[in-house]
Design an enzyme around this catalytic site. Structure first.
Site, PDB file in Angstrom:
ATOM      1  N   HIS A 127       0.816  -1.218   0.000  1.00 24.95           N
ATOM      2  CA  HIS A 127       0.000   0.000   0.000  1.00 24.95           C
ATOM      3  C   HIS A 127       0.853   1.274   0.000  1.00 24.95           C
ATOM      4  O   HIS A 127       0.344   2.356  -0.281  1.00 24.95           O
ATOM      5  CB  HIS A 127      -0.987  -0.003   1.173  1.00 24.95           C
ATOM      6  CG  HIS A 127      -0.382   0.209   2.516  1.00 24.95           C
ATOM      7  ND1 HIS A 127      -0.190  -0.825   3.413  1.00 24.95           N
ATOM      8  CD2 HIS A 127       0.053   1.317   3.144  1.00 24.95           C
ATOM      9  CE1 HIS A 127       0.335  -0.340   4.528  1.00 24.95           C
ATOM     10  NE2 HIS A 127       0.492   0.956   4.385  1.00 24.95           N
ATOM     11  N   ASP A 157       0.122  -7.705   1.645  1.00 24.42           N
ATOM     12  CA  ASP A 157       0.556  -6.298   1.653  1.00 24.42           C
ATOM     13  C   ASP A 157       2.079  -6.183   1.632  1.00 24.42           C
ATOM     14  O   ASP A 157       2.666  -5.380   2.359  1.00 24.42           O
ATOM     15  CB  ASP A 157      -0.022  -5.555   2.861  1.00 24.42           C
ATOM     16  CG  ASP A 157       0.051  -4.036   2.694  1.00 24.42           C
ATOM     17  OD1 ASP A 157       0.223  -3.573   1.554  1.00 24.42           O
ATOM     18  OD2 ASP A 157      -0.042  -3.319   3.703  1.00 24.42           O
ATOM     19  N   SER A 232       4.895   2.790   7.650  1.00 23.02           N
ATOM     20  CA  SER A 232       4.490   1.539   7.011  1.00 23.02           C
ATOM     21  C   SER A 232       5.573   1.019   6.079  1.00 23.02           C
ATOM     22  O   SER A 232       6.172   1.766   5.313  1.00 23.02           O
ATOM     23  CB  SER A 232       3.218   1.737   6.202  1.00 23.02           C
ATOM     24  OG  SER A 232       2.138   1.101   6.806  1.00 23.02           O
TER      25      SER A 232
END
Length: 504
Positions: A127, A157, A232
């Site tokens: 993402h 992910d 992230s």
């Protein structure tokens, strides 16, 4: 606090590039003794110093098409010499879609880490780089390199990038074994929260095996290490400086850290990274079954002492076990030597297996434990097949029984499945069994969500073809002292599910 709303909010924030990195505190090797661990690490400076160079900032940009057509807001017509002319010129003429500005460049930030210095391989979250037109990797020494996308996996992910390391010496870190991490172990996070590169935070493993409903293979490490927007894709380190997780999600009502973050365990991520590097895509094992949880009621109906495993609700036509090896109604309790304690355990262990591998699967069939040999297919090849096919029970349907009158049982009215009832309820031709024509309000069947138009194909793992078969099977179960009846139901299109109904 732990609602899906917060999880979704966090996930949306990450998609925009403001992702959060979970990496907890890591103890230095000299602080691993029990006495020192009780007081916590005195310092992680030496450990952090050796890892900072491998953690990178991921910068992406994307061209967004301008606003045009009926939805566009026209620039107001102002009187000549209006004092607001400059203001509206700046606002409207610089918008995407205006003449001379057909698109807008949107930028976002995330984190990542180098796993192969010679090849220039960088790992991050999918993402973080999703839909990006340009990807740049910024190193701690100020060097910025253009990156190309090697491959991505939306289910976990995970994304793998490649930079050209010529003329720039990279520092790499290696994956550790996340399965050895215990609740309470120290972990350390290095990332780029809010674009502030090289930020180190420490914490502990708060929990393991977390399922946050973000994907089919959820098995997150939970940590209280401070993570925020921009983290992230960064690594979660153990006390040896090994990556035992990739930080990917947080629970937060405000977007900031509240000490609940989630990291993809290295045990899951490593196989994905290797496949993406080798093939540019994932190649997961596939069993070709639809499954559902084994509840206490279902376990009792199947004669199992405890509720465990994954109940096979259907077999995909054309899949690896569409040869009768595994049947609807079987309970899978072990796969390739690994225990299947819950339903969610099975998809993960199957996906981690090699395509084409022959594995032993331990099942419980009609109360008897047995082992079958299965050769796995490829999930990516089977997904299209599974989406277009209905599950099949893998049972002998036999010849259709003569027509009989309807019967009432367990709050249901059941009847023969013939041309008339097929047309009335829109039931597919390949579906066989006994049709439910009516469900009594507040009955045991209604409480289980059973609806008119569904078809009973089996009761207690034995086929039924007529209303009399249904009555006889229920009566036989009561004589055996059973408290619940296990029904296999088919939807109008043939998709199968199991339901237990109390008979007292």
């Amino acid at each position: 606090m732990t609602s899906n709303r917060f999880l979704r909010a966090a996930r949306r924030t990450f998609t925009a590039g403001a992702a959060a990195l979970l990496i907890g505190a890591a103890t230095v090797p000299s602080l691993v003794t029990p006495a020192a661990a009780a007081d916590g690490p005195a310092s992680v400076a030496d450990l952090a110093q050796g890892l900072l160079g491998a953690v990178v900032n991921i910068s992406t940009s994307q061209r967004v098409k301008g606003t045009e057509g009926p939805g566009a807001v026209p620039m107001p017509q102002l009187p000549e010499g209006s004092p607001f002319q400059d203001f509206f010129d700046d606002f409207f003429k610089n918008r995407p879609g205006e003449q001379g500005n057909p698109s807008q460049k949107v930028q976002s930030l995330g984190s990542g880490f180098v796993v192969d210095a010679e090849q220039g391989i960088v790992v991050t979250n999918n993402h973080v780089i999703a839909d990006a037109d340009d990807i740049e990797v910024n190193f701690s020494d100020g060097v910025t390199l253009k990156a190309t996308l090697v491959g991505t996996d939306t289910k976990t992910d995970v994304a793998v990038l490649k930079v050209d390391p010529k003329g720039h010496k990279l520092t790499a870190v290696k994956f550790g074994d996340s399965s050895k991490m215990r609740v309470g172990d120290w972990v350390m996070a290095i990332g780029n929260p809010f674009g502030l590169g090289g930020t180190v935070t420490v914490g502990i493993v708060s929990a393991r095996n977390r399922d946050i409903n973000s994907g089919p293979y959820d098995d997150f490490i939970q940590t209280d290490a401070a993570i925020n927007r921009g983290n992230s894709g960064g690594p979660l380190f153990n006390s040896d400086g090994e990556v035992i997780g990739i930080n990917t999600a947080i629970i937060s009502p405000s977007g900031g850290s509240i000490g609940i973050g989630f990291s993809i365990p290295s045990q899951l991520a490593l196989g994905v990274v290797d496949q993406l590097r080798q093939f540019g895509e994932t190649r997961r094992g596939w069993l070709g079954v639809r499954i559902q949880p084994v509840t206490d009621d279902i376990a009792e109906s199947l004669g199992m002492a405890t509720a465990k495993g994954a109940l096979v609700a259907g077999v995909i036509k054309g899949g690896p076990v569409d040869n009768g090896t595994i049947l609807a109604g079987d309970v899978i309790i072990k796969f390739d030597g690994r225990d299947v304690n819950e339903m969610r355990d099975l998809p993960r262990v199957v996906a981690e297996s090699t395509v084409g591998k022959a594995v032993d699967v331990v099942i419980v069939r009609k109360g008897v434990e047995q082992t079958v040999k299965v050769t796995l297919g490829r999930l990516e090849d089977g997904e299209k097949l599974a989406s277009g096919e209905n599950g099949t029970a893998g049972k002998d349907n036999g010849d259709e029984a003569p027509a009989v009158s309807t019967a009432s049982v367990l709050g249901m009215t059941v009847g023969e499945l013939n041309d008339e009832t097929r047309t009335k309820f829109g039931i597919a031709a390949e579906v066989s069994g006994v049709v439910i024509t009516e469900v009594t309000k507040d009955s045991a069947a209604a409480e289980r969500g059973i609806q008119a138009g569904e078809v009973i194909t089996e009761i207690a793992q034995e086929s039924v073809a007529t209303p009399k078969d249904v009555m006889d099977r229920i009566a036989a179960l009561k004589e055996q002292g059973r408290k619940n009846a296990l029904l296999m139901l088919a939807s109008k299109t043939g998709e199968l599910r199991f339901v237990t109904i109390r008979m007292d």
